[in-house]
Scaffold this motif. Structure first.
Motif, PDB file in Angstrom:
ATOM      1  N   ALA A 428      -5.469 -11.306  -2.121  1.00  0.00           N
ATOM      2  CA  ALA A 428      -5.063 -10.621  -0.864  1.00  0.00           C
ATOM      3  C   ALA A 428      -6.004 -11.004   0.365  1.00  0.00           C
ATOM      4  N   VAL A 451      -0.675  -8.969   1.586  1.00  0.00           N
ATOM      5  CA  VAL A 451      -0.173 -10.235   1.018  1.00  0.00           C
ATOM      6  C   VAL A 451       0.729 -10.403   1.621  1.00  0.00           C
ATOM      7  N   LEU A 461       1.723 -10.865   7.009  1.00  0.00           N
ATOM      8  CA  LEU A 461       0.776 -10.036   5.966  1.00  0.00           C
ATOM      9  C   LEU A 461       1.403  -8.817   6.102  1.00  0.00           C
TER      10      LEU A 461
END
Length: 554
Positions: A428, A451, A461
């Protein structure tokens, strides 16, 4: 007050467990009653100063310091007590002179307990003028009850055991029948009096804990020696009822009865159950069938178990609304029976306790109590296959218990093992960072990560979790520097960090489970996320996508 302040300072700055134990033991040995008992009560959070609240302390600062400047200071330090203790200007009567040692701890507690909410802040203001920064810090920690000094109630009880050369289990069983400032307890620990007789009905019994199952011990796990049951992903609790008194305890002995009235209403039995607190889905249909006695796995009541995220809605609440009781009802999935009708069953073998548990649970309300079913297996390979694919999403592994094991407080090696599922790993990208508390208050140590989602040529994201452990002190310094060098926005103590396909810090995150969540933009929530390693070598564009996590759910 000076001795208490010195103790709090030393505990805050001492990282090791053994070092903290030595400090506490030395304090108990050097301080008289009731000072040491009040210090103990403050550390174990058993003092409740009702006449002073944090908002009142902030109000005091408006007369002493520019509010904007105080806000910046609080933002930087990250702890209210520490901020006020550092910036509080001395009163005119002590200006240019050394601050006094101030009142005794017992005087502070006595006067604050006798004060109302108008008088309490004035008393605190007077003492803040008299004390140095260390004394102010200890005073403010005392009145707010925010003892984030790295000492749990369990550690304090261990220090008492070390001080008096007693078994900590004895102290834990006495604890809820003792009164502050614990003078009878200290008299016994110093061999000046007999052991106190606990006045508490339905006391806490120290829990038995398991050790992780690791490869050298795989060979000893045989069906004739070890019972297997699922490890449910709730919170371990102890339900104790005696003589019309019922209490629900956490695994560390904290009384959490007030937060779960829907379970307490059905604790009309005489005994003590060890089990897992879980949330039932409101649409669950319960069979109400009694458990079957014997070593064969008794069937649990037909309850649809909610996720840990559901259970979190019920945790750490002082009051519970009727709507919450209806939408998130709790129940106890029993593992063990410790006391029945006043008879201590803990010395009996697990096989016999399990037989008695089945008969005991059959008399309880099936919508609030059931039994964790035993898992049938013939070989270790059978267990390994079951562990890989458990039948329920709220199962995080297996528990293995010797059929002949007594219920022993602590964590003995061998009788009980836990065999948790291997953690999941994803890459991540760091999105936000927040200052920590205590010794981490000067570092950005709480990290929100995300992510990628969206189109491949225009990814964005979405946050999927937050972690604040799993890294070394040296790595903490590296991440802190990265956050400071790459901050793009500020929101109080939170920093937004530059994160885009061509630029960002990739974190390999380990987590124990994943569940759907309507509260998160990503639609998923991680269970026990932690930093597994820092991927300085990996471009942010190569971090995982949301589809990877969704596939795990499916």
């Amino acid at each position: 007050m000076k001795a208490f302040a010195d103790l709090i300072d030393a505990l805050t700055l001492t990282p090791s467990r053994n070092g903290k134990l030595r400090l506490l033991v030395d304090h108990f040995a050097s301080q008289p009653d009731p000072e040491r008992g009040l210090a103990l009560a403050a550390i174990t959070r058993d003092l409740d100063i009702k006449s002073v609240k944090p908002a009142m302390l902030r109000e005091l600062m408006t007369d002493r310091m520019d509010p904007v400047l105080f806000g910046y200071s609080y933002d930087y330090v990250g702890d209210l007590a520490e901020t006020i203790s550092l910036v509080w200007p001395s009163g005119s009567e002590t200006e240019g002179a050394e601050a006094s040692s101030g009142p005794r701890l017992s005087e502070v507690v006595e006067q604050l307990n006798a004060a109302n909410r108008r008088e309490g802040p004035k008393l605190v203001e007077t003492w803040l003028d008299q004390l140095d920064s260390s004394g102010r810090y200890a005073l403010l920690k005392l009145v707010t009850g925010s003892m984030r000094i790295g000492v749990s109630a369990r550690l304090a009880k261990q220090a008492l055991a070390d001080f008096g050369k007693k078994d900590v289990a004895e102290i834990e069983e006495l604890w809820h029948g003792l009164d502050v400032p614990y003078e009878q307890l200290f008299a016994w620990l110093e061999d000046r009096a007999d052991k106190p007789v606990s006045a508490a009905k339905a006391p806490f019994r120290p829990v038995m804990l398991s050790t992780p199952l690791e490869e050298p011990d795989y060979g000893i796990i045989r069906a004739e020696d070890y019972a297997a049951e699922w490890k449910w992903d709730g919170i371990r609790v102890q339900a104790s009822a005696e003589g019309g008194v019922a209490r629900l305890y956490s695994r560390t002995g904290d009384d959490i009865s007030g937060a779960f009235p829907d379970l307490m209403d059905f604790m009309t039995f005489e005994g003590t159950l060890d089990g897992e607190l879980l949330v039932a889905k409101p649409t669950a249909k319960r069979s109400g069938k009694p458990a079957v006695a014997g070593r064969n796995a008794p069937r649990a009541a037909d309850i649809v178990v909610g996720t840990f995220s559901d259970l979190q809605q019920r945790l750490n609440r002082k009051t519970v609304s009727a709507a919450m009781l209806k939408s998130h009802p709790v129940f106890l999935r029993a593992y063990d029976l410790l006391v029945e009708e006043g008879v201590d069953l803990r010395p009996l073998p697990f096989a016999e306790r399990r037989e008695r548990l089945a008969a005991f649970a059959a008399r309880l309300e099936p919508t609030r109590f059931d039994i964790s079913p035993l898992v049938a297996y013939e070989s270790f390979e059978d267990l390994a296959a079951l562990r890989r694919e458990p039948p329920h999403a709220v199962i995080e592994g297996l528990m293995l218990k010797r059929w002949d094991s007594a219920y022993v407080p602590g964590r003995p090696k061998g009788p009980w093992f836990k065999w948790k599922q291997d953690p999941h790993l994803v890459d991540a990208v760091l999105m936000y960072a927040q200052r920590g508390h205590g010794k981490r208050s000067s570092f950005y140590s709480d990290y929100t990560f995300g992510v990628w989602t969206g189109e491949e040529d225009a990814p964005e994201l979405v946050p999927v979790g937050k972690a604040y452990f799993g890294f070394t002190d040296e790595e903490l310094k590296q991440i802190d520097k990265y956050v400071r060098d790459n901050t793009i926005e500020r929101f109080g103590p939170v920093r937004s960090v530059r994160a885009e396909p061509g630029h960002g810090l990739v974190i390999e995150v380990a987590f124990e489970g994943l569940q759907r969540s309507a509260r998160h933009k990503s639609g998923v929530a991680m269970r026990f996320p932690r930093v597994n390693r820092l991927r300085w070598d990996k471009p942010a564009s190569e971090a995982d996508r949301l589809e990877t996590l969704q596939a795990m759910l499916d």
